[in-house]
Design a protein around this motif. Structure first.
Motif, short mmCIF file in Angstrom:
data_model
loop_
_atom_site.label_atom_id
_atom_site.label_comp_id
_atom_site.label_asym_id
_atom_site.label_seq_id
_atom_site.Cartn_x
_atom_site.Cartn_y
_atom_site.Cartn_z
N HIS A 1 66.37 24.83 123.86
CA HIS A 1 66.13 24.44 125.31
C HIS A 1 64.84 25.06 125.94
CE1 HIS A 1 70.69 24.49 124.64
NE2 HIS A 1 70.41 23.14 125.45
N PRO B 1 59.02 14.73 129.77
CA PRO B 1 58.78 14.83 128.30
C PRO B 1 58.11 13.28 127.57
CG PRO B 1 60.87 15.47 129.10
CD PRO B 1 60.15 15.21 130.19
N LEU C 1 54.70 15.18 121.97
CA LEU C 1 55.83 15.94 121.20
C LEU C 1 55.59 16.26 119.60
CD1 LEU C 1 58.79 14.12 122.72
CD2 LEU C 1 57.73 16.27 123.25
N LEU D 1 57.98 18.68 117.88
CA LEU D 1 59.14 18.45 118.16
C LEU D 1 59.39 16.56 117.99
CD1 LEU D 1 59.19 20.20 121.59
CD2 LEU D 1 60.16 20.72 119.77
N LEU E 1 62.80 15.31 122.77
CA LEU E 1 63.01 16.18 124.08
C LEU E 1 63.80 15.44 125.20
CD1 LEU E 1 62.15 19.17 124.23
CD2 LEU E 1 60.28 18.41 125.60
N TYR F 1 65.08 20.96 129.39
CA TYR F 1 64.82 19.97 128.46
C TYR F 1 65.74 20.46 127.18
CZ TYR F 1 60.88 19.05 131.19
OH TYR F 1 60.09 18.93 132.37
N ILE G 1 66.17 20.10 123.24
CA ILE G 1 65.38 19.58 121.96
C ILE G 1 66.46 18.68 121.12
CG2 ILE G 1 64.28 20.35 119.82
CD1 ILE G 1 63.10 22.66 121.60
#
Length: 471
Positions: free
Chosen positions: A243, A267, A272, A277, A280, A299, A301
């Motif tokens: 998070h 996001p 990302l 990532l 998100l 946010y 993940i």
């Protein structure tokens, strides 16, 4: 209710800073307390209730605060729903004054509520004061709620550390909320603090519509990141960031009320892939319309991404990344409390316009900051892959040596030492032992605090009325 409490606290924070400057004291003074007392009494209309609120302060942190200045500014800005009320029973303040000494300030008011939702009153006030304590750790914050014959209390306190921003000093709470090591570490040492990282300041342009309303001067955004829990002393421990929480603070160092539409849509603007990532998702807390006042921007993940970062057989430690965004505003023509109060109110009113007007600069700055913070996570993932490959080679080699040995005594000794019956169980036992040894490897860090967990408790709740859980 929360907006009225925010108004009083904003006046307190600004005047406390002024008072220390007038007395030529340090801009940050530790010690002292802040009390917020809420209680309900029957009122008009008959179907509703009146919520009484008392704000009291004591100790060196509020030196120079004058009641008259705050009251004058406070009553001028209140709506028709607020009115003065008598001070609470002196017994309600005895425990507070016994700890911190005589009161420097006391203000009581009441708000007419058509329907009093005590769960919402408690959760909103508790959440606001908790966020306030994170950046004002030099002051112990007491919350007391007396509703329907029941009393609920909570004290927010922690380990204070000074953090110098551009034009002010913030006392951050660096006590970790996770005080016990994970199962993979066992009873080993565990860092009891967090390590704030200050990012580069970002100058913000004030949009024309805000300037037309009277918002002038210089505006900056200063980010501070905190990753918890700290695992610096365990380089082989698998971790995963699950998070990312974003907290906005005004120039008077108060948490801003309400969710930010700009941050909720952020996001979609972040790179990302560059952050490592795959997904998100913004999941603001208290997302319903009625609860939006004190919601946070969080946010989450993508779950698949979290599972990918956890190597087989090595339990990962979930980490949360908190992103504190401090707004700083200066105007050389401001000299009175009313000037600073008005500019902060204008800034809050036009905050979304300011963020959208600086969208590219803010997005780029947050991208850079998150890349820096998540770089260690990516390096850990790479190290975990190498370690898992090495462990696999070691296990296969040991298994091959034992299973192919023609020395019966040697094979029996190996099985007996590992307390297994055959080579299949031997492989599983060796895998577990190697995993425990590698994950529990400790590399002492001078930045970490190894004290007992109970000496750094972030807060001591007697009961969370709204949910029954700690924040």
């Amino acid at each position: 209710m929360m907006k009225h409490i925010q108004q009083v606290l904003r006046s307190l924070m600004l005047l406390a800073r002024w008072g220390r400057e007038r007395l030529e004291k340090s801009l940050v003074v530790d010690g002292g307390g802040l009390l917020v007392l809420l209680w309900a009494a029957p009122g008009l209309p008959p179907s509703g209730q009146v919520v009484n609120c008392t704000v009291a302060v004591a100790g060196p942190w509020c030196s120079g605060v004058t009641v008259e200045e705050i009251q004058q500014e406070f009553w001028q800005r209140l709506g028709p729903s607020a009115s003065p009320c008598p001070a609470p029973d002196p017994e309600e303040l005895c425990a507070f004054t016994e700890i911190y000494g005589p009161l420097h300030f006391l203000l009581s008011f009441q708000i007419s509520e058509v329907k009093l939702d005590r769960c919402k009153v408690w959760s909103h006030t508790e959440g606001f004061l908790h966020k306030l304590s994170l950046t004002n750790a030099g002051v112990k914050i007491h919350l007391k709620l007396k509703l329907e014959g029941e009393t609920y209390q909570r004290i927010f306190s922690g380990k204070a550390e000074r953090l110098t921003l551009k034009d002010q000093t913030v006392i951050m709470d660096v006590a970790s909320s996770i005080t016990q090591p994970p199962m993979s570490v066992g009873a080993g040492l565990w860092c009891q603090r967090v390590h704030p990282v200050l990012g580069g300041g970002l100058p913000l342009l004030i949009p024309p519509e805000a300037m037309e309303r009277g918002l002038y001067g210089e505006l900056h955004l200063l980010p501070v990141t905190v990753l918890t829990p700290c695992v610096l002393q365990y380089p082989n421990l698998a971790t995963r960031v699950t998070h990312i929480q974003v907290l906005l603070y005004s120039p008077s160092n108060l948490p801003l009320l309400g969710p930010s539409a700009f941050l909720q849509q952020l996001p979609a603007c972040l790179a990302l892939e560059g952050l490592g990532l795959s997904g998100l998702t913004c999941t603001p807390t208290h997302s319903t319309t009625s609860d939006s006042l004190c919601s946070d921007t969080v946010y989450t993940i993508d779950r698949a991404q979290c599972q990918e970062t956890e190597q087989e057989g090595i339990p990962a430690v979930d980490q949360n990344l908190s992103l504190f965004l401090f707004l700083q505003h200066s105007d050389p023509f401001h000299s009175q409390l009313s000037d600073f109060m008005a500019s902060e109110e204008l800034l809050e009113l036009h905050l979304e316009d300011v963020l959208r007007y600086n969208r590219e600069a803010v997005t780029a700055a947050l991208n850079t900051l998150l890349q820096s913070m998540l770089k260690d996570q990516q390096l850990r993932d790479q190290a975990q892959e190498k370690m898992c490959s090495a462990l696999g080679v070691m296990l296969r080699s040991i298994g091959c040596v034992v299973s192919s040995s023609t020395n019966i005594e040697f094979r029996a000794a190996c099985l007996d030492r590992m307390m297994v019956q055959d080579t299949y169980e031997l492989s599983a036992s060796l895998h577990e032992s190697l995993q425990r040894v590698t994950a529990g490897r400790v590399v002492p860090s001078g930045r970490c605090y190894w004290g007992q967990a109970d000496t750094l408790t972030c807060s001591r709740p007697s009961k969370n009325f709204a949910s029954g859980n700690e924040i």
